[in-house]
Structure formats: structure tokens, C-alpha cells
Design a protein around this motif. Structure first.
Motif, PDB file in Angstrom:
ATOM      1  N   HIS A 264      -2.703  77.691  47.449  1.00 48.34           N
ATOM      2  CA  HIS A 264      -2.368  78.110  48.997  1.00 48.34           C
ATOM      3  C   HIS A 264      -0.967  78.228  49.355  1.00 48.34           C
TER       4      HIS A 264
ATOM      5  N   THR B  51       3.036  81.636  45.326  1.00 46.85           N
ATOM      6  CA  THR B  51       2.801  83.163  45.614  1.00 46.85           C
ATOM      7  C   THR B  51       2.365  83.502  44.240  1.00 46.85           C
TER       8      THR B  51
ATOM      9  N   SER C  67       3.146  91.911  54.119  1.00 45.11           N
ATOM     10  CA  SER C  67       2.771  90.577  54.855  1.00 45.11           C
ATOM     11  C   SER C  67       4.017  89.823  55.080  1.00 45.11           C
TER      12      SER C  67
ATOM     13  N   ASP D 180      -8.160  85.584  57.982  1.00 43.52           N
ATOM     14  CA  ASP D 180      -6.749  85.870  57.641  1.00 43.52           C
ATOM     15  C   ASP D 180      -6.607  87.472  57.650  1.00 43.52           C
TER      16      ASP D 180
ATOM     17  N   ALA E  35      -4.608  89.372  56.316  1.00 45.14           N
ATOM     18  CA  ALA E  35      -4.317  89.857  54.992  1.00 45.14           C
ATOM     19  C   ALA E  35      -5.419  90.308  54.448  1.00 45.14           C
ATOM     20  N   VAL E  36      -6.435  89.414  54.509  1.00 45.10           N
ATOM     21  CA  VAL E  36      -7.875  89.832  53.923  1.00 45.10           C
ATOM     22  C   VAL E  36      -8.407  90.869  54.661  1.00 45.10           C
TER      23      VAL E  36
ATOM     24  N   LEU F 155       2.502  86.938  49.391  1.00 47.78           N
ATOM     25  CA  LEU F 155       0.935  86.569  49.153  1.00 47.78           C
ATOM     26  C   LEU F 155       0.712  85.277  48.399  1.00 47.78           C
ATOM     27  N   THR F 156       0.152  84.209  48.690  1.00 45.13           N
ATOM     28  CA  THR F 156      -0.209  83.310  47.963  1.00 45.13           C
ATOM     29  C   THR F 156      -1.386  83.418  46.875  1.00 45.13           C
TER      30      THR F 156
ATOM     31  N   ARG G  42      -4.723  83.466  48.788  1.00 46.96           N
ATOM     32  CA  ARG G  42      -5.050  84.694  49.799  1.00 46.96           C
ATOM     33  C   ARG G  42      -5.259  86.009  48.980  1.00 46.96           C
ATOM     34  N   HIS G  43      -4.500  85.974  47.677  1.00 44.67           N
ATOM     35  CA  HIS G  43      -4.590  87.183  46.852  1.00 44.67           C
ATOM     36  C   HIS G  43      -6.161  87.028  46.257  1.00 44.67           C
TER      37      HIS G  43
ATOM     38  N   GLU H 197      -8.952  85.571  47.865  1.00 42.67           N
ATOM     39  CA  GLU H 197      -9.734  85.965  48.769  1.00 42.67           C
ATOM     40  C   GLU H 197      -9.666  87.514  49.123  1.00 42.67           C
ATOM     41  N   ILE H 198      -8.493  88.124  48.836  1.00 39.86           N
ATOM     42  CA  ILE H 198      -8.757  89.769  49.045  1.00 39.86           C
ATOM     43  C   ILE H 198      -9.502  90.480  47.952  1.00 39.86           C
TER      44      ILE H 198
END
Lengths: 368, 368
Positions: free
Chosen positions: A106, A109, B27, B84, B86-87, B108-109, B112-113, B115-116
Motif C-alpha cells: 500500500h 509504487t 494520479s 478510491d 483511481a479504482v 500508483l501503489t 491500488r494497482h 485493486e484496479i
């Protein structure tokens, strides 16, 4: 102090070892600070089976810091050509024969993660998740004492401001003066950008100060906090300018005060976070302010100003003893202004006297 | 203004379209600001084949900002449960039929990536890389004008400080006073934490102000900058306290001044970044200060205080016209102190008069 950091690292080591990982890489700054003490900006902490290593970017000269990392740690400064400390840490772990490395997905990157994998292709990476953040939720008395001193500093700064002449001064100036007073009283700095909101701006969460001047009849809402030894607290109050508040101002103030009190009184070990939010929010809902309410009515504080737990409708989990949280409901009426009241408290069992209020400035509606 | 943002987005669109991507997700906050104007904290920008969408976290009330995003953009605020931005953006792009999405993998972490990818499993993601950062390197005259005003503000704040009594005051207080003066003169705030270093601390890069008081005979080095309409500049000067500088102080000052002048004079369109660094560093090297030199002697400025290009030994690339950079060599002698001199300049062709100096406070050694 060193023992405290070592104990924290041991707790984490037990966790990732139990999950089958040989090493862990901690990169999120507040987590590095929690486990290693004050470290230069951009430093990462590598925890191995036994030895731990703090990797710092650039030569020491380039990266000054307040305080020093735990003396028990091996500290290595990278030279300019050696690149990213996280990548160097993974390389080091692989060189030591580690086969798996837990990382903070989290925080890392995608690009850094890819670089780690290319430098150490045989190192299996896994997600450490919020393991350190979880560990940070419940504070020890040393940490609470830092928060308590920070809260005292914020109370002092706010108290002095109230004794000065306010009418005619801008939000920006009042915010800067508060920040100067925080430092005067021993803070390392503000815990977050100080918010001063007047008239139609009052009551807005995290309002950024503008050039609007304080006028007779305004609501004035102020939110500030001090950083003390890395720990950040928060206080918010709303005042009225002039001798006699209008009826709508008194009514709105009483309502937000009642909501905030309900929240404070609901703080107890074992209370569900969402229930604390609900009792706070219900007071405002019942008076017809359901729309436009903020997404949370409180949150944890510590090395960061916005930590777990969240006091919000969808929050999971329960409060523990020794968890410091804010309770900060507010109502903002577009075009007119509003009220926010915000305290930092520590959850304590009933037997210890219930929630400990750290920010003790009065919550009576003061007419200034 | 709106046309300017639209043009920037068009340039980016041409780039990712040429690379075969249907959409791009920006982002990184400074990049979002560059393409969309002032946006709430945490907002992301989705560029599609045609329409663009700014996704902001939380209700508007929760996320105040200075200024408003480009009016030509469609803006959407997420509610608390929608997670989020981004998501949500990736989900939206997939819903519009996009098959590939370029993302900023350096911002992007990993979490997050992931989750996308789980929300939009059919969407192929690729790396947008530093495409926006690249575009930001060369500034237009509008941007340079913001930097120029910011530099004027910093010059004014510094000039006023020099007229006041300094002996006996702490680094912390001087830094706070400078920040107040920046705001007095119209800055949105400091461009970075103001650094004031006295005596043995002087000359240290990014020194954090302490409670040390200014003493007779000290070097005093100050580094500050203003943020004006989002743009950040930087100025650093070193002074001596008292009537007569010591010989070593004069020698060290002259040396750093010569190094800084060499760097300034080397700024020209087409000059290699590493060559500018080399001519600066050579002056210090030749005098025996090879060790302990900072890893860079200058860097770009703009919406962030530390942008491309870097003026450093390993830097690639050449300078272009209309690139604002700092030139900031320094020497710090442990235990004694040192000198830093730091200007913000805009690279200009010879025919236009050569480098444009934005920070015009004198670089004579002032004895205060």
C-alpha cells in the motif's frame, strides 16, 4: 528508548515469520519512524531474521533530520549512484540468502516494486499489508504522553489567540500566528495546516485560510494541532465574534455540541467504531442536517494526523483502551457558515475514569 | 486558461494514443494540477479518447481547495462508500469500452494497482511513465510569470528580515517570521519548509531550524521560497553576523560564490545538465572540498520544488530554453559552519540576454 524500538520490531518479526517470510521491508515513513526512531526522509527499514538495517538515501549531509534513529540499528547511507533504498534493501536481503520478502504494497509504487523484482529476481515478494499500522493503533503511555504535551501546546496557542483582537484580521494571519505560537510553546511544528475559517467559511472541515477578515457577528472556527516528538494531536473550536450571538448561531452551536458530547461519551474499550460515529451523527440527522455531513466524525491520531481507526458509518472494528481518537462533528450551512467542535481523547476503561480528554480548552460558546 | 489545460491534455492524449492506449489515468497530484487546474487533494484525472473526467474523493465539503479545476472538465465527487478515485476511474474507463489504460506506475501503489486490475480485469494496464513530468519541464510564459512573482515575494521577505535585529533570535523564529512575511506579500504559503541555519549549522542543505540563537560572528544561511498560483521558487543566501567577517569566512564565501557563478553562467539551451553540475562542482573540488559535497548542485522547479532536470554528475539530458532551475552549491565544514548560495533562474538563449535571474537579492557578503 532503544528497547522500545527493539520490542516493536520483535512483534513485527514474529508476525511476518509466522506468515513464512524471511524478511520484511518497511517503507512508509511513519512506520519506519515507529520501528526505528527519527530517520532521514526516504529511509527504509529492512528486518531480517536477526539483524535489522536502516537504509538512508544520499549522504548524511543531504538528509538532515530531527533526532537520531535507534542506536541499536545498523545504519547505511547510500551514495548518489546507489539509487533507491528500497531496491538496495531487497538486493541486500537476497544477498543474505532470504527467499521471501514482505513489502508494504500500500506504500511501494508499482515502479519500485518492479525494480525490486528485477534486482532480486529470486526473491519472492509478499504483502506485509497494514501490519505496522495495526500495531500503531494502541499507544503506550510514552506515546500518549507525547500527545498530551502536544495537546497542551495547542490549548496554550489557542488560548493566547483568544486574548488578542480578532476583528479585521485575515484568516491567513490568524493561522500563521497560531502556528508561530505552537512553535513558541515547544512544538516541532503544526501537526497539519492550521485552519481558520470566518463567516460563511466557518464550520468547513479543513478549510484553507483565505484573505477574508474577521467581522462582527461572524462565527470563527479554528482547527489546529501541535507535533511533539513526532506525535500529532488536534483541537477544533468555534467562537462567535461580537457581544451577542444570533439565535440561529446559538441553536446550531448547541446542536453540534450535543453531537460531539454524544460521541465523546460513547468512547469506551469494546465500542464499535461505527456506533460512536452513529450516535454523533444521529444528533445532527435528527435536527435535519443529514445531507452534507462529513464522511467521518473522528479518526485516530499518532505519528500521523489521520490514522486508524476511523469513526465512520462503514468502519469495521472496535475501540481498544489506549487508542487516541478525535471526535469532530460539524455542520456547515452554505453561504452562512457553521460550527465544528473537535477534541482529541484517549479511550480508557470506565474503571480508569472513562475517556481522557487531552484538549481541554472550554467548549462553551465564547463571544469574543 | 481553459484552453491552456485543454492543449496540455491534447499533447498527452497524442502521446498515449500513439503508444496504442485507449485511455490514461493521471494520479500524481502535481500532474493532475498541471492538466486539470487546482483540484481537491486526492483527485485523479482520466483521459479518454475524447471526454476527460476528474474524479475527486469524498463530498466537496470534505475536500476544499484553493481555486477551481478547469471548467471544461467533467468533475465527479465520490461518496464515502465509493472508495478510491483511481479504482473508480479504471472502472469507468472499462465501462466505456476502453481495452487499455496507461497509468503512472511511479505513483500508483502496488495495492491500488491490484485493486484496479480486480475491478476491471479485462483492462490491460501499461506504464504512462514520466510523460506528464516530461511535458512539465519546459514552462510557458504564464508559468514563468508565476515563478517570477514568487521570486519577488521571496526577495521581499528576505529583504525585510535583513533589516531587523537578528542577534539573539532562534533559527525557528527567524524561519517562522520569513514564512509569515511570504504570506504577507501574497504567497499561498512557503514553497518548502524554510531553512534558517546559524553558526555550525550554516551551509547545511535543508537544515531544519533549531532553537539555536544567532550569535556575533556566525554565518547565517537562509533558504526559502514562495508558492504563487501553485508554482514554487527558491532562494538561498548566506550572511555573516557582526561587523567584520573572519578571513576563513571571506575565503569560503568567495569560493562558493565563484562556484555558483560558474553554474549560472553555464546555463544555456543545449548545455548538458551534468556539465552545468561539473563546472560548479569543479570550483569547490579544486579548493579541496571534494568530499561531503551534495549529490546535486541544482534542480528544476515548478509545480513541485524538486522537478526535472537534475544538475548532478550522473544526470542525462540537456537544458532547453524556458526551463527554470536552481543553482545552489554549498560547502559545510563540520563543527564550523558553511556557505550556500542558491538562485532560481530561467534558461534563455544568448540572443534573449542569457539566463534570467528570478531571485535578485544581492550576493555580496553582507555583514549584518
Amino acid at each position: 528508548m532503544s528497547e522500545m524500538y527493539a520490542n516493536r520490531r520483535t512483534r513485527l518479526r514474529e508476525q511476518y515469520s509466522a506468515a513464512g517470510h524471511a524478511a520484511a521491508l518497511v517503507s512508509r515513513p511513519a512506520n519506519v519512524r515507529y520501528l526505528a526512531g527519527p530517520a532521514p526522509h526516504g529511509a527504509v527499514l529492512l528486518l531480517g531474521r536477526t539483524a535489522d538495517l536502516l537504509l538512508c538515501p544520499g549522504p548524511p549531509e543531504d538528509r538532515p533530520t530531527e533526532g537520531r534513529p535507534d542506536e541499536a540499528l545498523r545504519v547505511q547511507y547510500l551514495t548518489a549512484g546507489q539509487g533507491d533504498p528500497a531496491v538496495a534493501a531487497a538486493d541486500f536481503a537476497a544477498g543474505q540468502g532470504a527467499d521471501s520478502l514482505a513489502v508494504e504494497e500500500h506504500h511501494l509504487t508499482v515502479a519500485r516494486h518492479r525494480e525490486i523484482r528485477s534486482v532480486a529476481p529470486r526473491l519472492r515478494t509478499a504483502d506485509l499489508g497494514g501490519a505496522v499500522e495495526q500495531q500503531r493503533v494502541v499507544k503506550d503511555e510514552e506515546e500518549i504522553s507525547c500527545l498530551r504535551i502536544g495537546a497542551e501546546i495547542a490549548d496554550q496557542a489557542l488560548g493566547e489567540l483568544l486574548e488578542s483582537i480578532l476583528v479585521g484580521r485575515t484568516e491567513r494571519h490568524l493561522a500563521l500566528e497560531l502556528e508561530r505560537r505552537l512553535v513558541d510553546h515547544g512544538a516541532e511544528g503544526p501537526a497539519f495546516p492550521t485552519s481558520v475559517a470566518t463567516g460563511p467559511n466557518s464550520g468547513r472541515r479543513a478549510h484553507r485560510p483565505t484573505d477574508r477578515r474577521v467581522e462582527e457577528g461572524d462565527f470563527l472556527s479554528v482547527c489546529l494541532g501541535a507535533t511533539y516528538r513526532g506525535y500529532r494531536c488536534e483541537i477544533g473550536r468555534t467562537f462567535v465574534i461580537g457581544t451577542s450571538p444570533a439565535d440561529w448561531q446559538i441553536e446550531l452551536y448547541d446542536l453540534v455540541f450535543a453531537a460531539q458530547r454524544a460521541g465523546r461519551e460513547a468512547l469506551a474499550p469494546g465500542a464499535a467504531c461505527r456506533d460512536v460515529d452513529r450516535v454523533t451523527r444521529q444528533v445532527l440527522d435528527a435536527a435535519g442536517y443529514a445531507g452534507g455531513l462529513p464522511s467521518l466524525t473522528g479518526h485516530g491520531v499518532g505519528l500521523e494526523i489521520d490514522e486508524d481507526p476511523q469513526l465512520a458509518p462503514a468502519a469495521m472494528g472496535k475501540l481498544d483502551a489506549c487508542v487516541p481518537v478525535t471526535v469532530e462533528p460539524g455542520v456547515h450551512l452554505p453561504g452562512r457558515g457553521g460550527v465544528r467542535i473537535d477534541d482529541t481523547l484517549v479511550v480508557r476503561p470506565e474503571a480508569d475514569g472513562g475517556p481522557e480528554l487531552l484538549t481541554i480548552t472550554t467548549k462553551e460558546l465564547l463571544a469574543l
